[in-house]
Structures are given as structure tokens and as C-alpha cells.
Write a protein that holds these residues in place. Structure first.
Motif, mmCIF file in Angstrom:
data_model
loop_
_atom_site.group_PDB
_atom_site.id
_atom_site.type_symbol
_atom_site.label_atom_id
_atom_site.label_comp_id
_atom_site.label_asym_id
_atom_site.label_seq_id
_atom_site.Cartn_x
_atom_site.Cartn_y
_atom_site.Cartn_z
ATOM 1 N N THR A 264 4.960 -15.903 -5.000
ATOM 2 C CA THR A 264 4.750 -16.622 -6.401
ATOM 3 C C THR A 264 3.499 -17.256 -6.393
ATOM 4 N N ALA A 265 2.785 -17.088 -7.402
ATOM 5 C CA ALA A 265 1.592 -17.842 -7.764
ATOM 6 C C ALA A 265 1.568 -18.623 -8.863
ATOM 7 N N VAL A 266 0.826 -19.784 -8.876
ATOM 8 C CA VAL A 266 0.863 -20.903 -9.834
ATOM 9 C C VAL A 266 -0.611 -21.350 -9.912
ATOM 10 N N ARG A 267 -1.017 -21.507 -11.194
ATOM 11 C CA ARG A 267 -2.438 -21.919 -11.220
ATOM 12 C C ARG A 267 -2.268 -23.754 -11.278
ATOM 13 N N LEU A 268 -3.335 -24.159 -10.540
ATOM 14 C CA LEU A 268 -3.102 -25.705 -10.364
ATOM 15 C C LEU A 268 -4.520 -26.353 -11.174
ATOM 16 N N PRO A 269 -4.586 -27.615 -11.348
ATOM 17 C CA PRO A 269 -5.686 -28.105 -11.879
ATOM 18 C C PRO A 269 -6.882 -27.773 -11.347
ATOM 19 N N GLY A 270 -7.885 -27.711 -11.929
ATOM 20 C CA GLY A 270 -9.162 -27.234 -11.300
ATOM 21 C C GLY A 270 -9.228 -25.799 -11.147
ATOM 22 N N GLY A 271 -8.415 -25.029 -11.824
ATOM 23 C CA GLY A 271 -8.530 -23.610 -11.473
ATOM 24 C C GLY A 271 -8.103 -22.734 -10.195
ATOM 25 N N PHE A 272 -7.435 -23.859 -9.333
ATOM 26 C CA PHE A 272 -7.228 -23.208 -8.231
ATOM 27 C C PHE A 272 -5.566 -22.717 -8.167
ATOM 28 N N VAL A 273 -5.499 -21.542 -7.409
ATOM 29 C CA VAL A 273 -4.163 -20.953 -7.580
ATOM 30 C C VAL A 273 -3.570 -21.214 -6.287
ATOM 31 N N LEU A 274 -2.238 -21.503 -6.341
ATOM 32 C CA LEU A 274 -1.344 -21.864 -5.068
ATOM 33 C C LEU A 274 -0.431 -20.566 -4.935
ATOM 34 N N ILE A 275 -0.655 -19.827 -3.823
ATOM 35 C CA ILE A 275 0.221 -18.838 -3.540
ATOM 36 C C ILE A 275 1.506 -19.267 -2.680
ATOM 37 N N ILE A 276 2.681 -18.983 -2.709
ATOM 38 C CA ILE A 276 3.958 -19.381 -2.414
ATOM 39 C C ILE A 276 4.923 -18.477 -1.884
ATOM 40 N N GLY A 277 5.335 -18.458 -0.650
ATOM 41 C CA GLY A 277 6.235 -17.479 -0.238
ATOM 42 C C GLY A 277 5.994 -16.005 -0.126
ATOM 43 N N GLY A 278 7.385 -15.516 -0.457
ATOM 44 C CA GLY A 278 7.088 -13.958 -0.315
ATOM 45 C C GLY A 278 7.508 -13.277 0.844
ATOM 46 N N PHE A 279 7.173 -12.179 1.071
ATOM 47 C CA PHE A 279 7.552 -11.563 2.450
ATOM 48 C C PHE A 279 6.376 -10.861 2.943
ATOM 49 N N ASP B 100 0.749 -1.039 0.086
ATOM 50 C CA ASP B 100 -0.199 0.081 0.090
ATOM 51 C C ASP B 100 0.810 1.099 -0.024
ATOM 52 N N GLU B 101 0.270 2.527 0.283
ATOM 53 C CA GLU B 101 1.267 3.844 0.002
ATOM 54 C C GLU B 101 1.869 3.679 1.188
ATOM 55 N N THR B 102 1.841 2.974 2.165
ATOM 56 C CA THR B 102 2.860 3.057 3.335
ATOM 57 C C THR B 102 3.724 2.081 3.411
ATOM 58 N N GLY B 103 3.873 1.224 2.340
ATOM 59 C CA GLY B 103 4.725 0.080 2.364
ATOM 60 C C GLY B 103 4.533 -1.134 2.907
ATOM 61 N N ALA B 104 3.228 -1.212 3.421
ATOM 62 C CA ALA B 104 2.642 -2.490 4.079
ATOM 63 C C ALA B 104 2.291 -3.311 3.017
ATOM 64 N N PRO B 105 2.441 -4.518 3.243
ATOM 65 C CA PRO B 105 1.906 -5.594 2.341
ATOM 66 C C PRO B 105 0.209 -5.652 2.591
ATOM 67 N N VAL B 106 -0.349 -5.799 1.399
ATOM 68 C CA VAL B 106 -1.882 -6.094 1.552
ATOM 69 C C VAL B 106 -2.333 -7.489 1.120
ATOM 70 N N ALA B 107 -3.454 -7.739 1.528
ATOM 71 C CA ALA B 107 -4.043 -9.032 1.857
ATOM 72 C C ALA B 107 -5.031 -9.181 0.518
ATOM 73 N N GLN B 108 -5.590 -8.255 -0.119
ATOM 74 C CA GLN B 108 -6.605 -8.131 -0.998
ATOM 75 C C GLN B 108 -5.949 -8.787 -2.424
ATOM 76 N N ALA B 109 -6.913 -9.647 -2.911
ATOM 77 C CA ALA B 109 -6.564 -9.889 -4.182
ATOM 78 C C ALA B 109 -7.453 -9.328 -5.246
ATOM 79 N N PRO C 235 -0.851 -11.224 4.519
ATOM 80 C CA PRO C 235 -0.467 -10.325 3.709
ATOM 81 C C PRO C 235 0.951 -10.518 3.290
ATOM 82 N N ARG C 236 1.068 -10.307 1.914
ATOM 83 C CA ARG C 236 2.555 -10.607 1.517
ATOM 84 C C ARG C 236 2.801 -9.892 0.261
ATOM 85 N N TRP C 237 4.273 -9.862 -0.197
ATOM 86 C CA TRP C 237 4.461 -9.308 -1.316
ATOM 87 C C TRP C 237 5.796 -10.098 -1.952
ATOM 88 N N GLY C 238 6.003 -10.357 -2.930
ATOM 89 C CA GLY C 238 7.182 -10.952 -3.727
ATOM 90 C C GLY C 238 6.934 -12.402 -3.664
#
Length: 179
Positions: A36-51, A1-10, A31-34
Motif C-alpha cells: 500500500t502507498a499513501v501520500r503524507l504531508p510534504g508530498g512524501f509517499v509511505l510504502i507499507i507492507g506487501g510481499f 516482472d515477466e518471471t513473477g519476481a517483484p520489482v523495485a523500480q518506481a 522489491p515488493r508487490w501487494g
């Protein structure tokens, strides 16, 4: 966000409108930044790692939790955790032909490059992401690239500071049965 804090909204990208749209109710547990997101079978999206940032610490903290976005429900759920020795940032994430995902190299929770590689897949019964170890890289790598080749293997290139290390290596997934 504008203060440099990570956001949780998609947000979802709407190609016909050429714009992003906030997804009501789709909020990350961490809440994270940096990440990785990858699409899985069935349309699910896996969110991995970050800060993320914690109240107690000023410096960014690497995130080891996995989250899963379910497009049918429009929400995120916790889906597992990576080993602290796994790459949490600067790793490559490659979808394998069988729908599994290869996570290779990266920077671990201690800030060190790793040679660890893991395979992740969505267990349809439990809704959790199962992560298991696989062959390690020949050298620790971070910030490298990876590409799925036509024979089902993964070419991993760069990401090592060791001049004597091979500049590239090939990962042969067990499901590919190739030599």
C-alpha cells in the motif's frame, strides 16, 4: 516482472500524457508487490507492507519494513518497521485529518487476521516514520474497507468471518476529540 519476481523500480503516472514514466534512481530497498502507498504531508509517499520473495524461500514473504519516497530527492529510504503482529497485507490505510495515517487490521506475518490498529506519522526531524499502537478493532479484520467520515472518524466495514461480529465499526482518532 515477466518471471513473477517483484520489482523495485518506481514509476510515476503522468495524467496529461496518460502514461507511466520510470523514475530514474527511485528503487525500493525491498522489491515488493501487494503493498500500500499513501501520500503524507510534504508530498512524501509511505510504502507499507506487501510481499517479496527471498532466495531461500519459494513462497512469498510478507514485508514489515516501511519505505519513504522523497519526491524532492527522487529516491526511497528505509523509514521504519511494523510490529510482526501488525497487518502487513490486506489492511486499510486511511489518512487522518491531522496528517497522520491509520493502519487497521490486515494479515500478520503468520498469515492470521489481526485486530491491531496503529497510527503512523512522519517525524520531520529524523525522517523516520513513527508507528504507535492505538485502540484495537473489535474483531480481527482483513480485506475490509475504511472511509474517512466528515467528522474525522473512520468507518471500518467488513473483513470478518465471524457471523456474530459487528459488520462495521467506527474508529475515533484521539486528535478528533469526538465521542
Amino acid at each position: 516482472d515477466e518471471t513473477g519476481a517483484p520489482v523495485a523500480q518506481a514509476e510515476l503516472f503522468r495524467p496529461l500524457r496518460e502514461s507511466f514514466e520510470v523514475v530514474d534512481g527511485a528503487v525500493l530497498a525491498v522489491p515488493r508487490w501487494g503493498h500500500t502507498a499513501v501520500r503524507l504531508p510534504g508530498g512524501f509517499v509511505l510504502i507499507i507492507g506487501g510481499f517479496t520473495r527471498t532466495v531461500d524461500e519459494e513462497a512469498p514473504v510478507r514485508v514489515s519494513t516501511l519505505e519513504l519516497y522523497d519526491p524532492g530527492q527522487g529516491e526511497f529510504t528505509m523509514a521504519g518497521e511494523l510490529d510482526a503482529r501488525a497487518g502487513l497485507t490486506e489492511m486499510t490505510v486511511s489518512r487522518l485529518p491531522d496528517g497522520n495515517v491509520l493502519l487497521a487490521g490486515g494479515i500478520d506475518v503468520a498469515g492470521e487476521p489481526v485486530a491491531q490498529a496503529t497510527v503512523a506519522f512522519l517525524d520531520a526531524l529524523s525522517g523516520m516514520v513513527i508507528v504507535s499502537g492505538t485502540d484495537t478493532l473489535s474483531v480481527p479484520r482483513a480485506g475490509h474497507g475504511a472511509a474517512l467520515l466528515c467528522d474525522g472518524t473512520i468507518l471500518v466495514v467488513g473483513g470478518s468471518d465471524d457471523p456474530s461480529a459487528p459488520s462495521a465499526e467506527r474508529y475515533n482518532p484521539p486528535s478528533a476529540n469526538r465521542r
